[in-house]
Design a protein around this motif. Sequence first.
Motif, short mmCIF file in Angstrom:
data_model
loop_
_atom_site.label_atom_id
_atom_site.label_comp_id
_atom_site.label_asym_id
_atom_site.label_seq_id
_atom_site.Cartn_x
_atom_site.Cartn_y
_atom_site.Cartn_z
N PRO A 1 0.82 -1.22 0.00
CA PRO A 1 0.00 0.00 0.00
C PRO A 1 0.85 1.26 0.00
CG PRO A 1 0.08 -0.93 2.20
CD PRO A 1 0.82 -1.89 1.31
N ALA A 2 0.20 2.39 -0.24
CA ALA A 2 0.91 3.67 -0.30
C ALA A 2 1.48 4.08 1.05
CB ALA A 2 -0.03 4.76 -0.82
N ASP A 3 0.98 3.50 2.12
CA ASP A 3 1.54 3.80 3.44
C ASP A 3 3.04 3.49 3.50
OD1 ASP A 3 -0.87 4.67 4.31
OD2 ASP A 3 -1.39 2.85 5.41
N ALA A 4 3.45 2.53 2.67
CA ALA A 4 4.87 2.16 2.69
C ALA A 4 5.74 3.30 2.18
CB ALA A 4 5.09 0.91 1.84
N VAL A 5 5.34 3.96 1.10
CA VAL A 5 6.13 5.06 0.59
C VAL A 5 6.07 6.25 1.54
CG1 VAL A 5 4.34 6.16 -0.83
CG2 VAL A 5 6.73 6.33 -1.50
N ALA A 6 4.92 6.45 2.19
CA ALA A 6 4.82 7.54 3.17
C ALA A 6 5.75 7.30 4.35
CB ALA A 6 3.37 7.68 3.64
N GLY A 7 5.77 6.06 4.84
CA GLY A 7 6.66 5.73 5.95
C GLY A 7 8.13 5.86 5.57
N TYR A 8 8.45 5.46 4.35
CA TYR A 8 9.84 5.56 3.89
C TYR A 8 10.28 7.01 3.80
CZ TYR A 8 13.94 4.84 0.90
OH TYR A 8 15.21 4.83 0.39
N LEU A 9 9.42 7.87 3.23
CA LEU A 9 9.76 9.28 3.12
C LEU A 9 9.89 9.94 4.49
CD1 LEU A 9 7.53 10.31 0.08
CD2 LEU A 9 10.03 10.24 0.15
N ARG A 10 9.02 9.59 5.41
CA ARG A 10 9.12 10.16 6.77
C ARG A 10 10.44 9.75 7.43
NH1 ARG A 10 3.41 9.13 7.05
NH2 ARG A 10 3.85 7.07 7.93
N ALA A 11 10.83 8.49 7.24
CA ALA A 11 12.07 8.01 7.85
C ALA A 11 13.28 8.73 7.26
CB ALA A 11 12.20 6.51 7.65
N ARG A 12 13.29 8.90 5.93
CA ARG A 12 14.43 9.59 5.30
C ARG A 12 14.45 11.07 5.69
NH1 ARG A 12 14.25 5.04 4.51
NH2 ARG A 12 15.35 5.25 6.49
N ALA A 13 13.29 11.68 5.82
CA ALA A 13 13.24 13.08 6.24
C ALA A 13 13.76 13.23 7.67
CB ALA A 13 11.81 13.61 6.14
N THR A 14 13.43 12.28 8.52
CA THR A 14 13.94 12.30 9.90
C THR A 14 15.46 12.18 9.91
OG1 THR A 14 11.88 11.33 10.72
CG2 THR A 14 13.82 11.19 12.14
N GLU A 15 16.00 11.29 9.07
CA GLU A 15 17.46 11.15 8.97
C GLU A 15 18.09 12.45 8.48
OE1 GLU A 15 18.16 7.92 6.36
OE2 GLU A 15 17.55 6.37 7.80
N PHE A 16 17.44 13.11 7.54
CA PHE A 16 17.93 14.39 7.02
C PHE A 16 18.02 15.42 8.13
CE2 PHE A 16 17.43 18.57 5.21
CZ PHE A 16 18.12 18.55 4.02
N LEU A 17 16.97 15.55 8.92
CA LEU A 17 16.95 16.56 9.98
C LEU A 17 17.95 16.22 11.08
CD1 LEU A 17 13.08 17.06 10.21
CD2 LEU A 17 14.76 18.54 9.08
N ARG A 18 18.12 14.93 11.36
CA ARG A 18 19.10 14.53 12.37
C ARG A 18 20.51 14.87 11.91
NH1 ARG A 18 18.09 9.36 12.42
NH2 ARG A 18 16.34 9.58 13.87
N ALA A 19 20.81 14.59 10.63
CA ALA A 19 22.13 14.91 10.09
C ALA A 19 22.36 16.42 10.08
CB ALA A 19 22.28 14.34 8.69
N LEU A 20 21.32 17.18 9.78
CA LEU A 20 21.45 18.64 9.78
C LEU A 20 21.76 19.16 11.17
CD1 LEU A 20 21.23 21.38 8.42
CD2 LEU A 20 18.75 21.28 8.73
N ARG A 21 21.10 18.60 12.18
CA ARG A 21 21.37 19.03 13.55
C ARG A 21 22.82 18.70 13.94
NH1 ARG A 21 17.48 16.68 15.64
NH2 ARG A 21 18.49 14.76 16.35
#
Length: 394
Positions: free
Chosen positions: A15-35
């Motif tokens: 289902p599309a929830d999989a791509v939503a979860g993947y994008l949220r996880a990558r965005a979280t990694e992005f913000l963590r790396a930025l911090r």
Amino acid sequence: MAQQHLDPTDPTVVPADAVAGYLRARATEFLRALRTHRETGGGAAAGAEESTDAALALRRSARRISGTLHTFRPLLDADWSESLRPELAWLSGTLGREHAYAARLHRLVTALNRLSGATNFPTQTAIPTRTTTASTGSRSTTSASGGSRSATSASAVGSRSAGAERVGTADPGTAGPGTRPPATPDRGNLTVGAAKAGALLDRQLTLARTRAHSAALQALGSSRFHAVADSVAVLASEVPLTPTAPTADLRPLAAAAHDRLRDAVTGLPLHTAGHPYNAEALIHGLSPDTAPHPQDAPWHQVRLLLRLHRYALEVLYPEAVPVDVRLLAAGEALNRHRDASEAASAAAAAARTPRIAPATAYALGVLHADQRHEVEASRFAFQQSWQKEAVSTS
């Protein structure tokens, strides 16, 4: 592409929830790396290593978000995804250049040492090599330009060195620095010019690396980057899916990514690449043109499509992507192809430097031919791994 609707009795539907979860996880990694990057001072001496790792993590997350937006764009808000994708590509390219120049210098100096039989040149410092598993986003191949007389001289030097370098070329299936027996071109002339060639490459690529570092720091402090970071921060909590996305299946879109990869590979001269040392890559690489070789572009495109295919698999299999040794080998060959192609361009650019000594130009010509042979060997290795995949899946 027509979307398939969910069948409650079909456990294989993704289902599309999989791509939503993947994008949220990558965005979280992005913000963590930025911090982390901000906490380490963006490259201050005390936290230079952590800052570099954070910048690479930022780039890795940006590549995966951008690739996922591309593959699954029918399920995402079009205006939002199409505006964010090029900004992520800009960021990924900007952050990757410093590391690319460092790896290129290390590769070329290592090759010079191997070809000349010399120890490390005193002007060189150890630089970590680039990993082959996290390929990179789009990067620019930079070439320095000189006078027409210098370009003609560089071409002639490369032509002379082509026959000499053939003696020590690697086994095509194992292309890469350090895997070959010492080459034996005109060792006397090569030894004379190798040290100066290494010093020239060190000056040019270190300067390019310094400029890339400054450009990356400037980009991370710009309003353009802050706009990208704000969009990613929103993505970490809410993914803008289309109204029809909840009833869609991700598998057809992931399959389309694989089909694009397969079609691009079909356009490659795999029959020619299947013959070891056919010298096609070397012959086309001796052009005096300072632009990237058009012959390499289709191979770079296949590398990009292979990366998009891998990201699509990460979405479908969030726990663990099934290991495919053949695709891993193909990806490593394409990474080596990219590295060797860009290293050859750097050697040719250095040979175009006005008023360099003939021995230095000769060493750079041998180095250029060596890296174009690496390009050829990488194509052979890719052809071997891809043909094995075709046989196993037929």
